[in-house]
Write a protein that holds these residues in place. Structure first.
Motif, PDB file in Angstrom:
ATOM      1  N   CYS A  46       7.759 -28.525  20.365  1.00 15.24           N
ATOM      2  CA  CYS A  46       8.535 -29.266  19.368  1.00 15.24           C
ATOM      3  C   CYS A  46       9.949 -29.516  19.901  1.00 15.24           C
ATOM      4  CB  CYS A  46       8.587 -28.519  18.046  1.00 15.24           C
ATOM      5  SG  CYS A  46       9.440 -26.955  18.139  1.00 15.24           S
ATOM      6  N   LEU A  91      13.172 -31.505  13.178  1.00 12.04           N
ATOM      7  CA  LEU A  91      12.083 -31.006  14.011  1.00 12.04           C
ATOM      8  C   LEU A  91      11.117 -32.143  14.255  1.00 12.04           C
ATOM      9  CD1 LEU A  91      12.844 -28.030  13.527  1.00 12.04           C
ATOM     10  CD2 LEU A  91      10.427 -27.605  13.073  1.00 12.04           C
ATOM     11  N   GLU A 140       1.946 -21.519  17.442  1.00 14.41           N
ATOM     12  CA  GLU A 140       2.031 -22.460  16.336  1.00 14.41           C
ATOM     13  C   GLU A 140       2.787 -23.699  16.785  1.00 14.41           C
ATOM     14  OE1 GLU A 140       3.643 -20.590  12.835  1.00 14.41           O
ATOM     15  OE2 GLU A 140       2.428 -18.787  13.129  1.00 14.41           O
ATOM     16  N   THR A 141       2.493 -24.792  16.116  1.00 11.33           N
ATOM     17  CA  THR A 141       3.273 -26.002  16.370  1.00 11.33           C
ATOM     18  C   THR A 141       3.320 -26.830  15.081  1.00 11.33           C
ATOM     19  OG1 THR A 141       3.653 -27.841  17.878  1.00 11.33           O
ATOM     20  CG2 THR A 141       1.379 -27.479  17.184  1.00 11.33           C
ATOM     21  N   ILE A 142       3.894 -28.015  15.168  1.00 10.12           N
ATOM     22  CA  ILE A 142       4.025 -28.833  13.961  1.00 10.12           C
ATOM     23  C   ILE A 142       3.337 -30.173  14.140  1.00 10.12           C
ATOM     24  CG2 ILE A 142       6.141 -27.822  13.055  1.00 10.12           C
ATOM     25  CD1 ILE A 142       7.596 -30.119  14.579  1.00 10.12           C
ATOM     26  N   ARG A 143       3.027 -30.805  13.016  1.00  5.93           N
ATOM     27  CA  ARG A 143       2.306 -32.073  13.064  1.00  5.93           C
ATOM     28  C   ARG A 143       3.249 -33.261  12.837  1.00  5.93           C
ATOM     29  NH1 ARG A 143      -2.779 -31.620  10.522  1.00  5.93           N
ATOM     30  NH2 ARG A 143      -4.388 -31.254  12.066  1.00  5.93           N
ATOM     31  N   ILE A 144       4.214 -33.090  11.928  1.00  7.51           N
ATOM     32  CA  ILE A 144       5.063 -34.235  11.586  1.00  7.51           C
ATOM     33  C   ILE A 144       6.549 -33.881  11.745  1.00  7.51           C
ATOM     34  CG2 ILE A 144       3.415 -35.225   9.926  1.00  7.51           C
ATOM     35  CD1 ILE A 144       5.222 -33.959   7.719  1.00  7.51           C
ATOM     36  N   THR A 145       7.354 -34.874  11.687  1.00  2.69           N
ATOM     37  CA  THR A 145       8.795 -34.673  11.796  1.00  2.69           C
ATOM     38  C   THR A 145       9.355 -34.256  10.428  1.00  2.69           C
ATOM     39  OG1 THR A 145       8.847 -36.364  13.486  1.00  2.69           O
ATOM     40  CG2 THR A 145      10.941 -35.803  12.465  1.00  2.69           C
ATOM     41  N   ALA A 146      10.277 -33.307  10.444  1.00  5.20           N
ATOM     42  CA  ALA A 146      10.874 -32.869   9.170  1.00  5.20           C
ATOM     43  C   ALA A 146      12.342 -32.526   9.394  1.00  5.20           C
ATOM     44  CB  ALA A 146      10.121 -31.661   8.630  1.00  5.20           C
ATOM     45  N   VAL A 206       6.393 -20.473  18.231  1.00  6.44           N
ATOM     46  CA  VAL A 206       6.268 -21.907  17.969  1.00  6.44           C
ATOM     47  C   VAL A 206       6.535 -22.661  19.273  1.00  6.44           C
ATOM     48  CG1 VAL A 206       7.167 -23.846  16.646  1.00  6.44           C
ATOM     49  CG2 VAL A 206       7.057 -21.576  15.608  1.00  6.44           C
TER      50      VAL A 206
END
Lengths: 570, 121
Positions: A562, A513, A484-490, A559
C-alpha cells in the motif's frame, strides 16, 4: 599405506532400499575376508557398521559408515550409507567417495522408489556396478524374477554369475559360474569349501556359462569371431572381457547369496577385485576436472601420488567429545597429517590434525593418505561436507554436489528456557553433519523452523539433539506468515491533543491509503503543501505509519502493498 | 511525538475504511510422479486450492508445476508419498502473496484471535 600399490585398492559404495541388507552384506564381507572375528547381526545390534544408538534401536543405518577389508592382496574400502529415502543426501554424497557400486536387492524388500531415484543419479555418474541378490535362502527367492525387475524398473539387463546350490532353508552355497565350482560356507567360520560341480547341476551351469560367454563375445568383434569358431572363450579372455564390460557399464553381473548365512560372498569379493576399477582405472575414464577458484580456468588432476594433493569431503561427523571429523576422498597426490591445506570451496587455509583410517566406529591413526584413499581428518575448522581441499600452491575446486531442498517443516519450541541455547547450538552442529537439514528463525512469525526431507529425518535430528546436546523440544505445525492489504483507496484524519500544563502536544494529519500492486511492499510520500505540517515533522508521521503497519486491522498481521500519503494537517 | 501518534491513529482509521483483506503465501510446487499416479496427484492438488500451471512428460514420469497456498502444504510430503506409493517427489519455493478467499479468511481471523487471546493470558 602409501606402500600399497594403487592398483590394489577398490572404493565401493553399497546402494539399496532400506532393509535390503546392505549392512548385513558388509558385515558378511568383512567376516568372509577375515577383517572381523565374528559375524555380527543387526537383530542383536552387533554389526561393525551400525553403532550409533539411533541405528541400534531402529535396526537400520542412519548415517554413512566406512569399512575396510582385504581380499586377494587388494584393499577394499566399503562405504555403507543409509537406504531410507529421507536420508538420500548421505547416499548422494557417498557417491563422491567411490569408484564403483554394489546394488543390493533383497528378496523381501524388492526395488523401491528410493532406489530408482538413487539409480538415476548413479547412472548419470556412470559408476560401474555389480548386483547382489540377498536373502537367497528365502523361499520366494527367484533369480529370473530379479532379472525381470531390474530390466523393468532400472533399465539394466543383469548377467547371473552365480546360482543357488540347494534352495530355501536348505541353501548350502552357490554355484560359481566363472570358477565352475560349488562354494559352500558356514556362519561359524570364514573359511569356505570349494568342490566340483555335481553331475545333476552341470547342464544348468553349462547354459548359464554360455550366456556369460555370449555377453562378453558380443562386445568385441575379435572375441565374437573366436567364440563362433571355437565355441568357447578362454578363462583369461572371459575375465578380461568382463572387466572391460563392467567398467564401461555395458555388463552388470548379478551375484546372489545370503548375507546372514555367509553364503555367496566369495564370488562377490572376487568380482570386486577382478572387475571393479581401481582409482586409477576410474580416473582414466572420468577425468578429475575442476576449476581454478581464482581464475575460473578449467584444471585437472591425475589420480597419482606425484600430482599435487586434492580431495573432496563427503561426510562430516561432530562428536561432543572428540570434536569434528571430516571424511575425505583423496583424489590426487598425498595428504600428510598435521599439514596445511587449502579449502578452495571457501577460500581459506586449513590446518589439519591427525589422519585416521576408519573401520566402523574405530579409528586408527595414519601418517599420510595417497591418491585413491579414504581417510578421516581431525580438527578442520571451516570445512563443510562437499568442500574441496587441495594443495595451497596448486589450487583446484571440484564441482559441488547439488542436494535436494528440504520439503517438510516444523516449528520447534524448546521445552524449557534452559534448552533455548542448547537447541540452536546443537541444531547448527547437526546441520554441519547433514546439509539436507535447514534451521532458521522466521522473520514474520518469530518461530524457530526446522526443515528436513521427511518425518523420519526430522525425528532422527531431534533424537540426536537430545542424546548429543541434551536439548528437548516440542514440535508444532509452523504458523503461516499471513499478511494484510487493502482493496480501495481511503482517507482518514489522525488527531492527537494533550494539553496538561507546560508545553502542549498537538498533532493533526490527513492520510490517504492507496493499494499497490502485489509485491510492491510499502511506500510513503508527503503531499503536504504550504507547510500545513512543518517539514521537520514529516519523518515523525512516517514513523507512526510504519509502526502501525506491523499490526493490521483484521488479525494483526503485517500490512503490505500500500502507498500512504500525508496530504494535509495542522 | 504527537505527529507519530496522530499518524498511527490516522493510519488505523484509513486502513479500516480501505477494505482490508488477508493475504497468504503461495508456493510454486514441482511434483514428479509416475504417469499412472498423475490423476490422483492432480486431483489432490486441486483439492488443496492449487492451480496447475504446467504438466510435462519426462520418460515415464510426469512433472507437474502448480501454484498452491503454503497453508495447504504443511504435510504434503506424507500425502504425496501415499498417493504415489513412494514414487513421487517434489520441491517447492515461495512464489508470491495472494488474497485468501473470503470464507476462509473469516475462519483464519477467528482462529488467530482465539490464539492471541490465549497467549495474552
Amino acid at each position: 599405506m602409501s606402500e600399497l600399490g594403487r592398483e590394489s585398492l577398490r572404493n565401493v559404495v553399497l546402494i539399496s532400499s532400506a532393509g535390503a541388507g546392505k549392512t548385513s552384506l558388509v558385515e558378511a564381507m568383512l567376516f568372509a575376508a577375515g577383517a572381523v572375528p565374528h559375524l555380527g547381526s543387526i537383530a542383536q545390534g552387533t554389526t561393525v557398521s551400525d553403532f550409533e544408538p539411533e541405528e541400534l534401536h531402529r535396526r537400520s543405518s542412519v548415517s554413512t559408515s566406512l569399512l575396510r577389508c582385504s581380499w586377494n592382496h587388494t584393499t577394499i574400502n566399503l562405504v555403507d550409507p543409509p537406504g531410507a529415502l529421507h536420508l538420500l543426501g548421505e547416499t548422494v554424497m557417498a557417491l563422491r567417495a567411490v569408484d564403483a557400486m554394489i546394488l543390493v536387492v533383497g528378496v523381501s524388500s524388492r526395488i523401491r522408489s528410493e532406489l530408482i531415484r538413487v539409480w538415476s543419479r548413479v547412472r548419470a555418474l556412470g559408476l560401474p556396478c555389480l548386483l547382489f541378490l540377498n536373502e537367497l535362502d528365502k523361499d520366494s527367492a527367484s533369480l529370473d524374477g530379479v532379472v525381470a525387475m531390474c530390466q523393468r524398473d532400472l533399465g539394466i539387463m543383469p548377467l547371473p554369475m552365480s546360482l543357488p546350490f540347494g534352495s530355501g532353508v536348505q541353501l548350502e552355497g552357490v554355484l560359481d559360474l566363472l570358477q565352475q565350482s560349488v562354494i559352500t560356507s558356514r556362519t561359524e567360520s570364514p573359511t569356505f569349501q570349494q568342490m566340483p560341480i555335481p553331475e545333476n547341476e552341470r547342464a544348468v551351469v553349462g547354459d548359464a556359462r554360455k550366456r556369460i560367454q555370449e555377453a562378453v563375445a558380443e562386445r568385441d568383434d575379435r572375441l565374437l569371431e573366436q567364440y563362433l569358431a571355437a565355441g568357447e572363450l578362454t578363462q583369461e579372455e572371459l575375465i578380461n572381457g568382463l572387466r572391460l564390460g563392467v567398467q564401461a557399464g555395458t555388463i552388470v553381473p548379478l551375484y546372489s547369496g545370503s548375507a546372514i548365512k555367509n553364503i555367496g560372498l566369495v564370488p562377490l569379493l572376487n568380482a570386486i577385485v577382478d572387475f571393479l576399477p581401481s582409482p586409477m582405472d576410474r580416473a582414466s575414464r572420468v577425468a578429475l576436472e575442476g576449476l581454478h577458484p581464482d581464475t575460473g580456468e578449467a584444471v585437472s588432476r591425475r589420480a597419482v601420488q606425484e600430482d599435487p594433493f586434492s580431495g573432496i569431503v563427503f561426510k562430516t561427523l561432530i562428536d561432543p567429545f572428540v570434536g569434528r571429523l571430516s571424511y575425505l576422498r583423496v583424489l590426487s597426490g598425498v595428504l600428510h597429517a598435521d599439514s596445511t591445506v587449502f579449502n578452495s570451496s571457501r577460500g581459506s587455509k586449513e590446518k589439519n590434525g591427525h589422519l585416521y583410517r576408519v573401520l566402523g566406529k574405530k579409528h586408527m591413526v595414519v601418517p599420510l593418505a595417497g591418491a585413491g584413499e579414504i581417510v578421516a581428518i581431525g580438527k578442520l575448522k571451516d570445512t563443510q561436507t562437499g568442500d574441496t581441499l587441495c594443495d595451497e600452491h596448486a589450487l583446484i575446486c571440484y564441482p559441488k554436489t547439488v542436494l535436494a531442498r528440504p520439503v517438510l517443516s516444523f516449528a520447534i519450541e524448546p521445552k524449557s528456557n534452559a534448552d533455548i541455547e542448547k537447541v540452536s547450538l546443537g541444531l547448527h552442529k547437526l546441520i554441519e553433519e547433514d546439509p539436507t537439514l535447514e534451521f532458521s528463525r522466521h522473520a514474520d512469525t518469530k518461530e524457530m523452523v526446522l526443515s528436513g526431507m521427511g518425518q523420519l529425518h526430522i525425528d532422527l535430528a531431534l533424537e540426536k539433539l537430545r542424546r548429543k546436546y541434551g536439548a528437548e523440544v516440542i514440535l508444532h505445525m509452523p504458523k503461516i506468515p499471513y499478511r494484510e492489504t487493502i482493496r480501495i483507496t481511503a482517507q482518514a484524519q489522525g488527531k492527537y491533543k494533550k494539553q496538561t500544563g507546560g508545553h502542549g502536544q498537538y498533532g493533526d494529519c490527513w492520510l490517504e491509503l492507496a493499494p499497490l500492486p502485489r509485491g510492491e511492499g510499502f511506500k510513503f510520500e508527503s503531499k503536504v503543501v504550504g507547510g500545513a505540517i512543518p517539514r521537520n515533522f514529516i519523518p515523525a508521521v512516517e514513523k507512526g505509519v510504519v509502526e502501525a503497519l506491523h499490526h493490521g486491522s483484521l488479525a494483526g498481521f503485517p500490512v503490505v502493498d500500500c502507498r500512504v500519503a500525508v496530504y494535509d494537517g495542522s | 511525538m504527537a505527529f507519530k501518534i496522530a499518524a498511527s491513529m490516522g493510519f488505523k482509521k484509513a486502513l479500516e475504511a480501505a477494505h482490508p483483506v488477508l493475504l497468504e503465501p503461495l508456493m510454486t510446487v514441482e511434483v514428479e510422479a509416475p504417469a499412472d499416479h498423475i490423476g490422483s496427484v492432480i486431483g489432490d492438488l486441486n483439492a488443496r486450492r492449487g492451480r496447475i500451471l504446467h504438466v510435462e512428460a519426462k520418460d515415464q514420469t510426469e512433472q507437474i508445476t502448480a501454484l498452491v497456498p503454503m497453508a495447504e502444504l504443511l504435510t504434503y510430503a506424507t500425502t504425496l508419498n501415499s498417493l504415489t506409493a513412494g514414487r513421487g517427489s517434489y520441491a517447492m519455493e515461495f512464489a508470491r502473496y495472494d488474497e485468501v478467499p473470503r470464507e476462509l479468511a473469516v475462519r483464519i481471523i477467528e482462529v488467530h484471535k482465539v490464539e492471541t487471546h490465549a497467549a495474552a493470558h
